[in-house]
Design an enzyme around this catalytic site. Structure first.
Site, PDB file in Angstrom:
ATOM      1  N   HIS A 115     -42.491   3.532  50.812  1.00 14.85           N
ATOM      2  CA  HIS A 115     -41.124   2.936  50.797  1.00 14.85           C
ATOM      3  C   HIS A 115     -40.223   4.061  51.738  1.00 14.85           C
ATOM      4  CE1 HIS A 115     -41.418   6.263  47.894  1.00 14.85           C
ATOM      5  NE2 HIS A 115     -39.881   6.481  47.898  1.00 14.85           N
TER       6      HIS A 115
ATOM      7  N   ASP B  76     -36.554   5.840  51.259  1.00 11.97           N
ATOM      8  CA  ASP B  76     -35.899   5.841  49.860  1.00 11.97           C
ATOM      9  C   ASP B  76     -34.497   4.774  49.606  1.00 11.97           C
ATOM     10  OD1 ASP B  76     -37.207   7.519  48.429  1.00 11.97           O
ATOM     11  OD2 ASP B  76     -36.250   9.309  49.750  1.00 11.97           O
TER      12      ASP B  76
ATOM     13  N   ARG C 210     -34.758  16.699  43.701  1.00 10.33           N
ATOM     14  CA  ARG C 210     -34.514  16.051  44.967  1.00 10.33           C
ATOM     15  C   ARG C 210     -33.029  15.587  45.226  1.00 10.33           C
ATOM     16  NH1 ARG C 210     -36.611   9.598  45.989  1.00 10.33           N
ATOM     17  NH2 ARG C 210     -34.336   9.233  46.217  1.00 10.33           N
TER      18      ARG C 210
HETATM   19  C1  SIN Z   1     -40.258  10.142  46.233  1.00 10.30           C
HETATM   20  O1  SIN Z   1     -39.006  10.852  46.397  1.00 10.30           O
HETATM   21  O2  SIN Z   1     -40.200   9.104  46.704  1.00 10.30           O
HETATM   22  C2  SIN Z   1     -41.243  10.694  45.773  1.00 10.30           C
HETATM   23  C3  SIN Z   1     -41.958  12.057  46.475  1.00 10.30           C
HETATM   24  C4  SIN Z   1     -42.708  12.794  45.799  1.00 10.30           C
HETATM   25  O3  SIN Z   1     -42.787  12.945  44.526  1.00 10.30           O
HETATM   26  O4  SIN Z   1     -43.751  13.401  46.587  1.00 10.30           O
END
Ligand code: SIN
Length: 287
Positions: free
Chosen positions: A113, A115, A278
């Site tokens: 994906h 994001d 994040r």
């Molecule tokens: C994500 O933000 O899609 C997850 C990425 C990850 O956990 O490495």
């Protein structure tokens, strides 16, 4: 061999950071930056340049970044993006906590994906620092969507040039985070229509902008036509030659450009734990 898009990796061309190419197509490891402190302007300018050049940066040798500092660093790239469904860190609504344990029903980002591409203005970029790394596994993969576009044939590029696709999220977000205490039965799940080929607002390069998590339909085509072409594009964009696979060490921070690469997190470490924070920067409407 693939593509006319690939360029040979170059030695570090910066003065205030050390950017080591990760692979010929995309990615660089970055040394010489301390993200737990405010980053000086001149160093920030080189980081921004490297981000546009390499599509995903892996900041190595980091300390744990205080949440306020992580948010402040994100804001230097623009206003932050609020995730429509994900659980946030207590006291820090701009931070999405990535967390998988032995009790998890899902781990985040398990399928390719870009994001939140279902948003009208999907995120420019995402910066993730991992604080609990499983003993092995838990890698994240990235795929170069510039190269995926460049390698299409001219007739296919011509066909896609004016096509738009629907990016939906109800099938992804409804109930997704219920095991993390998020009651999301009545959340508003965004959907948006975007061009299949977008032009990066900073580099001017074209990239393929479809992904198997969110992209559900090409507008104006029959269901059969749409499914067939989307599946071909998903498989093409996920070709191994466009990919890199990053193995995390403690406190590494990755910063990826959602406008020109996709990613996928691998949940191969159950029952071990993996945890990180994040921050996501808001982007433009794709054109
Ligand atoms: C994500 O933000 O899609 C997850 C990425 C990850 O956990 O490495």
């Amino acid at each position: 061999m693939i593509g006319n898009a690939l360029v040979a990796p170059q030695a570090n061309t910066y003065e205030l950071i050390d950017a080591k190419p990760f692979a010929p197509n995309l990615g660089a490891e970055v040394y010489g930056v301390d993200l737990s402190q405010p980053v000086p302007d001149a160093q920030f300018a080189e980081i921004r340049d490297a981000f546009l050049k390499y599509q995903v940066l892996f900041f190595k040798d980091q300390k744990e970044i205080p949440p306020e500092q992580h948010v402040a660093f994100g804001k230097r790239f623009g206003p932050l993006h609020a995730h429509p469904a994900a659980p946030t860190m207590a006291g820090h609504p701009e931070i999405f906590e990535i967390h998988a344990t032995k009790d998890s029903k899902i781990a985040n980002g398990e399928f390719w994906h870009s994001d939140v591409s279902c948003d009208d203005t999907p995120p420019l970029g995402t910066m993730l620092q991992i604080h609990i790394v499983p003993p092995c596994g838990g890698d994240t993969m990235f795929s170069d969507m510039y190269a995926a576009y460049d390698d299409l044939s001219d007739p296919m590029k011509n066909m896609l040039a004016d096509l738009k696709a629907l990016h939906s999220s109800e099938h992804i977000y409804k109930g997704r985070y219920s095991d993390r205490g998020k009651a999301d039965a009545d959340i508003d799940c965004p959907q948006a229509v975007h061009p299949i080929v977008r032009t990066h607002p900073d580099t001017g390069r074209k990239s393929l902008f479809v992904n198997r998590t969110f992209t559900t339909k090409i507008l104006g085509l029959s269901d059969r036509e749409s499914d067939t072409i989307l599946n071909m594009l998903f498989e093409h964009a996920e070709h191994i030659n466009y990919q890199i696979r990053f193995r995390w060490t403690l406190n590494d921070m990755a910063f990826w450009d959602n406008r020109c690469c996709m990613h996928r997190a691998i949940w191969d470490y159950w029952p071990a734990e993996r945890k990180g924070r994040r921050v996501t920067v808001k982007g433009d409407k794709p054109v």
